[in-house]
Scaffold this active site. Structure first.
Site, short mmCIF file in Angstrom:
data_model
loop_
_atom_site.label_atom_id
_atom_site.label_comp_id
_atom_site.label_asym_id
_atom_site.label_seq_id
_atom_site.Cartn_x
_atom_site.Cartn_y
_atom_site.Cartn_z
CD GLU A 85 -4.84 7.97 7.44
OE1 GLU A 85 -4.45 8.97 6.62
OE2 GLU A 85 -4.99 7.05 7.19
CB CYS A 329 -2.56 2.21 5.55
SG CYS A 329 -3.65 1.13 6.14
#
Length: 338
Positions: A85, A329
């Protein structure tokens, strides 16, 4: 297969010494622009030889989500089909890229989605550099950059990938590359004391952030397995060394968890922990990730920060961005893997 973005310009010149010297600079610029072999003009023979031995673009955009506030969350696919990511944050003081350092994470923090599927592997320095290049290009820039700040706060524990992160620092700050100021880079660690001490000796002018999230070792051990190895005192002692060596303020990240670390007693203990240390406390509202931990409300978090400030602790409440696009996250990757 070697990854060309793992090399500095000088290293590329040495690695590709059988080709004209200017070709190394051409490839170096192509890496910075986030491009691949199809985008670069090379003699057919050279291109074929490079393709056979080197990866030029080790990742690509797999999915992009854009939030109401303009935040972009990227799911990036690596050359081996693993997913990581990255987040692009629009901010008044300069756009910020929040990036990953590992595929997954092995730290096991209960409030973080990054660790739910464990650690797959480390990212190389070049994969991290290419993350920046690709996201920068997707936000309208190729030759120059459309960001000011970089934070290593995405998936993974940066100091668990220490050598690659240090190599990435040399690449990202290279004046011939992105030329990012060290002062505009932040690295977040859950508190690997030995690595903090090792990193302090390198004298980088970066902001070191430590995920604290509790004011006693007992509570910290219930949410962060790393606390079984390193006490809060050991972390603070290492940070004092870092401040002494680098003269840089450190940041404690403190994610508020309902009835876990949000009491008035925690406020008093934070005062004791932060005394005699050049530091700041960054209070964060918990992003629920399907676990058992509950978030305090934003109003409660504001009050928590106000109480810290009143007793002389430098603290702010982090502005939430990208909440509508799984901005925290590991959340998007975890959903995609499911």
């Amino acid at each position: 297969m070697k990854i060309l973005s793992d090399y500095s310009l000088t290293e590329l010149e040495n690695e590709l010494s059988n080709f004209p010297r200017y070709r190394a600079k051409q490839i170096f610029d192509t890496i910075k622009q986030g491009k691949d072999y199809k985008d670069i003009a090379l003699p057919n023979g050279m291109k074929s030889e490079l393709k056979e031995n080197y990866i030029l673009k080790p990742l690509e955009i797999f999915k992009t989500l854009t939030g109401k506030d303009g935040t972009k969350k990227y799911l990036l696919k690596l050359y081996d089909d693993n997913l990581i990511e990255c987040v692009f944050l629009h901010q008044s003081y300069g756009n910020t890229i929040c990036m990953s350092t590992q595929v997954g994470c092995r730290m096991g923090c209960k409030f973080c989605a990054s660790t739910q599927n464990g650690l797959i592997r480390n990212l190389t320095a070049g994969e991290m550099l290419s993350t920046i290049a690709i996201v920068n290009a997707d936000n309208g820039r190729s030759v120059d950059r459309n960001f000011t700040n970089i934070v290593l706060m995405g998936s993974g524990e940066p100091f668990d990938n220490y050598d690659n992160v240090v190599k990435w620092l040399s690449l990202i700050t290279d004046a011939r590359g992105f030329n990012v100021s060290e002062r505009n880079i932040s690295i977040s660690t859950c508190g690997l004391v030995d690595k903090i001490i090792q990193f302090a000796s390198l004298k980088y002018n970066i902001t070191l952030c430590v995920s604290l999230h509790a004011t006693t070792d007992e509570i910290r051990r219930t949410i962060m397995p790393i606390a079984n190895k390193y006490t809060i005192k050991k972390i603070v002692d290492a940070l004092k060394l870092y401040v002494h060596e680098n003269n840089r303020r450190v940041v404690f990240e403190y994610c508020l968890i309902k009835d876990k670390n949000d009491s008035d007693e925690d406020i008093k203990r934070l005062k004791n922990i932060t005394s005699n240390l050049l530091c700041h406390v960054n209070v964060i509202c918990l992003n629920p990730n399907g676990g058992s931990l509950k978030a305090t409300t934003r109003d409660e978090a504001k009050m928590f920060v106000e109480k810290l400030n009143k007793i002389g602790v430098s603290a702010t409440l982090r502005r939430s961005q990208g909440e509508d696009i799984a901005g925290a996250c590991g959340m998007l990757r975890a959903k995609s893997l499911k």
